[in-house]
Design a protein around this motif. Structure first.
Motif, mmCIF file in Angstrom:
data_model
loop_
_atom_site.group_PDB
_atom_site.id
_atom_site.type_symbol
_atom_site.label_atom_id
_atom_site.label_comp_id
_atom_site.label_asym_id
_atom_site.label_seq_id
_atom_site.Cartn_x
_atom_site.Cartn_y
_atom_site.Cartn_z
ATOM 1 N N UNK A 83 49.632 156.760 -6.613
ATOM 2 C CA UNK A 83 49.520 157.412 -7.920
ATOM 3 C C UNK A 83 48.123 157.236 -8.483
ATOM 4 N N UNK A 84 47.606 156.028 -8.311
ATOM 5 C CA UNK A 84 46.278 155.720 -8.831
ATOM 6 C C UNK A 84 45.243 156.679 -8.266
ATOM 7 N N UNK A 85 45.322 156.904 -6.952
ATOM 8 C CA UNK A 85 44.359 157.776 -6.320
ATOM 9 C C UNK A 85 44.528 159.227 -6.798
ATOM 10 N N UNK A 86 45.764 159.622 -6.905
ATOM 11 C CA UNK A 86 46.018 160.996 -7.340
ATOM 12 C C UNK A 86 45.418 161.215 -8.728
ATOM 13 N N UNK A 87 45.701 160.263 -9.624
ATOM 14 C CA UNK A 87 45.213 160.419 -10.987
ATOM 15 C C UNK A 87 43.702 160.421 -10.998
ATOM 16 N N UNK A 88 43.121 159.437 -10.341
ATOM 17 C CA UNK A 88 41.683 159.264 -10.450
ATOM 18 C C UNK A 88 40.904 160.397 -9.798
ATOM 19 N N UNK A 89 41.308 160.775 -8.582
ATOM 20 C CA UNK A 89 40.453 161.712 -7.867
ATOM 21 C C UNK A 89 40.865 163.169 -8.029
ATOM 22 N N UNK A 90 42.087 163.403 -8.497
ATOM 23 C CA UNK A 90 42.506 164.797 -8.554
ATOM 24 C C UNK A 90 42.797 165.289 -9.964
ATOM 25 N N UNK A 91 43.418 164.437 -10.768
ATOM 26 C CA UNK A 91 43.801 164.919 -12.091
ATOM 27 C C UNK A 91 42.657 164.783 -13.082
ATOM 28 N N UNK A 92 42.045 163.606 -13.101
ATOM 29 C CA UNK A 92 40.984 163.359 -14.081
ATOM 30 C C UNK A 92 39.845 164.379 -14.001
ATOM 31 N N UNK A 93 39.337 164.718 -12.801
ATOM 32 C CA UNK A 93 38.252 165.708 -12.753
ATOM 33 C C UNK A 93 38.616 167.016 -13.420
ATOM 34 N N UNK A 94 39.898 167.400 -13.365
ATOM 35 C CA UNK A 94 40.284 168.664 -13.967
ATOM 36 C C UNK A 94 40.381 168.578 -15.480
ATOM 37 N N UNK A 95 40.598 167.373 -15.979
ATOM 38 C CA UNK A 95 40.675 167.220 -17.440
ATOM 39 C C UNK A 95 39.287 167.130 -18.052
ATOM 40 N N UNK A 96 38.296 166.865 -17.193
ATOM 41 C CA UNK A 96 36.973 166.539 -17.705
ATOM 42 C C UNK A 96 36.380 167.599 -18.619
ATOM 43 N N UNK A 97 36.510 168.858 -18.287
ATOM 44 C CA UNK A 97 35.796 169.862 -19.074
ATOM 45 C C UNK A 97 36.311 169.907 -20.511
ATOM 46 N N UNK A 98 37.631 169.832 -20.721
ATOM 47 C CA UNK A 98 38.087 169.847 -22.116
ATOM 48 C C UNK A 98 37.678 168.583 -22.835
ATOM 49 N N UNK A 99 37.660 167.462 -22.100
ATOM 50 C CA UNK A 99 37.252 166.215 -22.743
ATOM 51 C C UNK A 99 35.786 166.302 -23.155
ATOM 52 N N UNK A 100 34.958 166.873 -22.286
ATOM 53 C CA UNK A 100 33.526 166.993 -22.606
ATOM 54 C C UNK A 100 33.326 167.830 -23.862
ATOM 55 N N UNK A 101 34.044 168.936 -23.926
ATOM 56 C CA UNK A 101 33.931 169.795 -25.111
ATOM 57 C C UNK A 101 34.320 169.010 -26.350
ATOM 58 N N UNK A 102 35.444 168.312 -26.258
ATOM 59 C CA UNK A 102 35.939 167.549 -27.392
ATOM 60 C C UNK A 102 34.960 166.469 -27.813
ATOM 61 N N UNK A 103 34.374 165.806 -26.817
ATOM 62 C CA UNK A 103 33.411 164.753 -27.103
ATOM 63 C C UNK A 103 32.240 165.300 -27.890
ATOM 64 N N UNK A 104 31.683 166.419 -27.410
ATOM 65 C CA UNK A 104 30.523 166.985 -28.090
ATOM 66 C C UNK A 104 30.851 167.357 -29.530
ATOM 67 N N UNK A 105 32.026 167.978 -29.714
ATOM 68 C CA UNK A 105 32.413 168.346 -31.068
ATOM 69 C C UNK A 105 32.651 167.113 -31.921
ATOM 70 N N UNK A 106 33.203 166.088 -31.306
ATOM 71 C CA UNK A 106 33.507 164.865 -32.038
ATOM 72 C C UNK A 106 32.252 164.123 -32.449
#
Lengths: 338, 276, 299
Positions: free
Chosen positions: C203-226
């Motif tokens: 699970x750890x590997x799945x989350x880290x290498x596959x799920x997190x990269x896909x969440x990154x773009x919305x997080x980046x947008x949110x960070x900049x706005x924040x």
């Protein structure tokens, strides 16, 4: 209102106790993390050792943490939030004194923000891309980026000092202090209730500037969200249907497009009101407005932890209640959520 | 003549300049049922909506003639168009899930259409709405009138749409793929309902669809569009004798139960069709 | 092989994963560039960051050098933006103050984004009890009024930059957790995730290498706005005396110290205020522009 609609709305209620508990716990832990010895804060540096020991016992500071928390909870349930070192009154009494002023400020601000912000957002969305829209977006953007205290100070400078049209800081002129009997704690309303028009106008003129400053920020947020929601709503197919029916542009804009977003807007308004309470902390400091925010700030500077925690709890409580109301409103008003 | 369109051209701005979506389209409509057939992107919806000027804001429309009854649509302003829309011509869209206002009940929406054009009190309009629901063959009109669009099935939703558009008693009805979002069994019912109401009220009908046999069945005349142009125009009865290779291609692609085919025909598109 | 020529970046048929990633980034950049306001935000933010980092090179004076005889002086050739209530050069202090503010923002973001991402993606992926527990915690923190709680935290710890950073971070992470969780829930059921799990990935590997990269773009947008909000909160804490303490040239602190002089020497408190405004505005514009490119669905 059918029972089946009420149930999911009340479901939100179930999480409130948990959230409140968390809030109280965190507040308690903050209070205990304080480096200043609460005993010294009460009795002073030069108190004899036995006095210190006695007070220590009274405050149960030697007990394990969870026991202290239990005592804290029990006291809270009895309305005992401790005494403020500064005012020497019970914190609960202090809150009762200062909170209405903040309420008055926040309410005045939200009314202004809504009355101006919503029509602005709706009109900007209906004229997307026009010069008017650009102006509105700039106003919105600026409102989100200016720090409250800077705007407050500038407002004081321009309107009070340079132009002389606004009264100074505080809720009332010194001359009017204590004239109107205190009913709700909100001076504008109390003056109305007492039929004292002089006091009323004085209170209102003092309220104008801080409320306007606060309102600007809220308005920026409300306008932005209204505009975004409206643009989304106006792109729906039912708008084409409405046009095909031969309805007037105004009716389509308000009855159809706005009607679709009004529920989401209620949630936005609740959040805006909640953040106004926060913004009040800074605004009250700038305008010396005797509300909970000023109380909190002064208590912080004096390390008056009971007062700080009491005020934090109060604001947190209102926050939680507002969030809950927003949630319930959503469930009750939107016909699609069943 | 209800509708006269001559040399209609609709263009949209793109990064490379204005691009044609509809070009050199001419057609007329009397008190009859006209079908416009074509694939997605053929410009059939745009053509029909241009009669009511319900195109996206950035569309550029030019035409030698774009006339509804005696009104010059090309030069008409928004106020004049609003007097046509609803009262004299109605538009039914494809999917009632999206084309009905989700926060108003069916009855309220129909009543609104009634009241705007016929006046009267709210209660009168609501009763008229229920009556209209009966006319579109809804069995429990009071319940449906009080229901919200998400509580109605596709077929019921379209009936509500029809009732809403017929409330002001218009002369023309434009039905833009009215059955494409419905089950096959309901499709025929809805079309028959439309046909029935249109005939009884003496209205003109423009039926837009991608379904050739369906259109030929319900309409008097058929116009075939491809890539923004009209490639053929003929009476529904003469469909089998169509001339244009595109129309013939469409006919040949239809699977038939009457004779065996080893392989279904595939449309061969000739780029020269785009030049016409 | 990476050949950053324009043709290579615009290629419709990338031959390697690296190239495909670069093509995507370049396309995004081209789209971003068409947005005038976003470019203004980007340039402004870049200039501010540069000026703050290069403060020692761009200023001739010491930010803490007092000159009580020349206090509250208006802008002049000697002091480009005048002097404050203790005779210190305002221009210098503003630049050095930029370091503090931007430093605080970066520190907060570095704390908040990973924590929020981790909590959200773990909660979303594991589901069940872990999800409910983590979301309860998130909701509790979300329900707190940000500034007020930050104030209380700072009061309990010692007023200062470190406490301010921790306080702001503690109240800012919940939205990221919510965001990451929402994205994870969308991705969780995808076939490619199922495929990776079939290969035996933990699970750890799945989350880290596959799920997190896909969440990154919305997080980046949110960070900049924040970031603009964080700048305002940090300045607010400074103004209330709970953030950076004097004599540090933090913008909010500077305003608090010179507040009384608003009447006559209005530029002393106003100039740091303008600095806060410009910084906040720049990140707002930048964030808006990035959102239009990376995640147009997000409001």
């Amino acid at each position: 209102m059918s029972a089946s609609r009420l149930r999911p709305a009340l479901g939100g209620l179930a999480s409130v106790p948990v959230t409140l508990f968390g809030l109280i716990l965190v507040t308690f832990l903050i209070g205990r993390a304080m480096p200043i010895d609460p005993v010294i804060a009460i009795v002073g540096d030069h108190a004899p050792a036995d006095v210190i020991a006695r007070v220590r016992k009274e405050l149960a500071l030697d007990e394990p943490l969870w026991v202290q928390f239990g005592i804290f909870l029990r006291n809270m349930a009895h309305g005992d939030l401790g005494h403020s070192v500064m005012t020497t009154r019970p914190v609960l009494v202090d809150i009762g004194r200062f909170f209405p002023a903040t309420l008055e400020l926040a309410t005045a601000a939200i009314i202004m923000a809504v009355v101006i912000g919503i029509p602005l957002g709706v009109t900007a969305a209906s004229r997307q891309g026009s010069r008017f829209d650009h102006v509105v977006r700039v106003i919105s953007l600026t409102g989100q980026s200016v720090p409250v205290f800077v705007l407050g100070l500038l407002a004081l400078l321009v309107f009070y000092v340079k132009l002389g049209i606004a009264p100074g800081t505080g809720q009332l002129d010194v001359a009017y202090e204590g004239v109107v009997p205190r009913v709700t704690g909100m001076l504008v309303i109390d003056a109305l209730l007492a039929d004292d028009w002089d006091s009323f106008w004085d209170a209102l003129s003092h309220l104008a500037m801080p409320a306007s400053v606060l309102a600007y920020f809220s308005m920026a947020y409300i306008t932005r969200m209204t505009r975004a929601f409206m643009i989304e709503s106006l792109s729906g197919e039912y708008i084409i249907t409405a046009r095909a029916k031969g309805l007037s542009a105004t009716r389509i804009l308000w009855r159809h497009a706005f009607g679709n977003i009004s529920v989401r807007l209620v949630t936005v308004l609740a959040l805006a009101y909640a953040s106004l309470l926060e913004g009040a902390v800074i605004t009250e400091t700038v305008f010396s407005w005797p509300g909970l925010g000023l109380y909190l700030n002064v208590s912080l500077l004096n390390a008056d932890m009971n007062a700080v925690l009491g005020a934090t709890l109060m604001v947190g409580l209102v926050y939680v209640v507002l969030n809950l109301l927003a949630d319930m409103a959503y469930h009750l008003l939107d016909p699609r959520v069943r | 003549m209800l509708v006269q369109i001559d040399n209609l051209r609709i263009r949209f701005p793109t990064p490379h300049g204005l691009s044609d979506a509809v070009r050199n389209v001419s057609l007329t409509l009397g008190q009859e049922k006209l079908g416009i057939v074509g694939e997605s992107g053929s410009g059939k919806s745009l053509t029909a909506r241009s009669i009511l000027k319900l195109l996206p804001g950035n569309a550029v429309i030019t035409a030698d003639k774009l006339i509804f009854d005696d009104i010059d649509v090309m030069s008409a302003d928004e106020d004049a168009m609003r007097r046509i829309r609803g009262k004299r011509a109605g538009l039914i869209l494809q999917d009632p899930k999206y084309s009905l206002n989700p926060v108003m009940t069916a009855g309220e929406q129909i009543a609104e259409a009634w009241r705007i054009h016929r006046g009267g009190s709210r209660r009168l309009a609501y009763r008229a709405a229920i009556d209209l629901l009966v006319q579109v063959q809804i069995r429990d009109p009071a319940r449906v009138a009080a229901a919200y669009p998400h509580e109605l099935s596709g077929g019921m939703g379209q009936r509500v749409m029809i009732a809403m558009m017929l409330a002001p008693d218009p002369e023309l009805l434009i039905a833009d793929e009215p059955t494409s979002a419905l089950d096959a069994t309901v499709q025929a019912e809805i079309l028959r309902l439309i046909e029935d109401l249109v005939s009884r009220r003496g209205m003109g009908l423009i039926l837009i669809s991608h379904d050739l046999p369906l259109v030929s069945h319900f309409c008097d005349r058929v116009v075939v569009m491809y890539a923004g142009r009209v490639v053929e125009e003929l009476r529904a009865a003469d469909l089998l004798h169509a001339n244009h290779p595109y129309t013939r291609g469409l006919l040949e692609c239809l699977p038939a139960l009457s004779h065996r085919q080893r392989r279904l025909a595939v449309m061969q598109r000739d780029p020269s069709w785009l030049e016409e | 092989m990476i050949v950053l020529s324009r043709d290579w970046l615009l290629s419709e048929t990338p031959v390697s994963r690296a190239q495909a990633a670069w093509v995507r980034r370049y396309r995004g950049w081209l789209q971003f560039r068409t947005n005038g306001l976003a470019m203004v935000g980007l340039v402004t933010a870049a200039i501010m960051i540069f000026m703050s980092l290069a403060a020692p090179l761009l200023t001739l004076q010491d930010p803490s050098a007092q000159d009580l005889a020349g206090r509250l002086a208006p802008p002049s050739w000697q002091h480009w933006l005048g002097t404050d209530e203790l005779g210190r050069d305002i221009y210098t202090r503003v630049l050095y103050g930029g370091r503090i503010t931007l430093g605080m923002v970066v520190a907060v973001v570095l704390l908040v984004a990973p924590v929020g991402l981790a909590v959200g993606s773990i909660a979303g992926y594991l589901g069940g009890l872990a999800d409910r527990a983590l979301m309860r915690v998130t909701d509790v923190f979300l329900a707190f009024p940000r500034l007020v709680l930050a104030l209380a935290f700072v009061a309990a710890l010692k007023p200062g930059i470190t406490s301010a950073i921790i306080a702001i971070a503690l109240t800012s992470w919940p939205p990221y957790a919510r965001l990451a969780r929402a994205e994870t829930l969308t991705i969780r059921g995808s076939d490619f995730i199922a495929a990776v799990r079939l290969t035996g990935a933990s699970s750890f590997r799945v989350i880290l290498r596959h799920i997190v990269p896909l969440c990154l773009s919305s997080v980046i947008v949110r960070v900049t706005l924040d970031m603009s909000g964080i700048i305002l909160t940090a300045a607010g804490l400074g103004f209330l005396g709970m953030g950076a303490q004097p004599p540090m040239p933090e913008w909010g602190t500077m305003i608090a110290a010179s507040r009384a002089f608003i009447l006559e020497q209005w530029w002393v408190p106003t100039i740091p205020g303008v600095a806060i405004f410009v910084a906040s505005l720049a990140f707002n514009l930048l964030g808006d522009g990035m959102r239009d490119v990376l995640d147009p669905k997000q409001r």
